[in-house]
Design an enzyme around this catalytic site. Structure first.
Site, PDB file in Angstrom:
ATOM      1  N   CYS A   1       0.837  -1.207   0.000  1.00 26.97           N
ATOM      2  CA  CYS A   1       0.000   0.000   0.000  1.00 26.97           C
ATOM      3  C   CYS A   1       0.873   1.260   0.000  1.00 26.97           C
ATOM      4  CB  CYS A   1      -0.891  -0.064   1.237  1.00 26.97           C
ATOM      5  SG  CYS A   1      -1.697   1.448   1.710  1.00 26.97           S
TER       6      CYS A   1
ATOM      7  N   CYS B   1       0.299   3.616   2.888  1.00 32.26           N
ATOM      8  CA  CYS B   1       0.881   3.006   4.097  1.00 32.26           C
ATOM      9  C   CYS B   1       2.372   3.316   4.171  1.00 32.26           C
ATOM     10  CB  CYS B   1       0.675   1.494   4.092  1.00 32.26           C
ATOM     11  SG  CYS B   1      -1.046   0.966   4.138  1.00 32.26           S
TER      12      CYS B   1
END
Length: 81
Positions: A12, A15
């Site tokens: 991600c 992230c």
């Protein structure tokens, strides 16, 4: 005493941005990969990542930030100090 949780997925991009932000601010935190720890994701009701959660010393949620929102994360960091 507060503690910070970062719930993430390795692939991600947002992230990764949260991780870089926390590292650049030298913030001690617990990183939890929700793919490897689905029980934790269920416990905190995680529907998408990243999620940054500020907990008190008893484990109660104080504040939550979903996605990469530097201003919100900075407010949580200020409570750690």
């Amino acid at each position: 005493m507060y503690r910070l949780l970062k719930l993430y997925q390795p692939s991600c991009r947002p992230c990764q941005m949260v991780s870089q932000f926390l590292e650049s601010h030298n913030v001690e935190h617990e990183a939890i990969n929700v793919l490897e720890n689905p029980d934790v994701a269920v416990k905190y009701g995680i529907m998408s990542t990243p999620v940054t959660i500020l907990l008190d010393d008893e484990g109660n949620e104080i504040q939550r930030s979903i996605g990469f929102k530097p201003d919100e994360i900075q407010k949580m960091i200020s409570k750690l100090q």
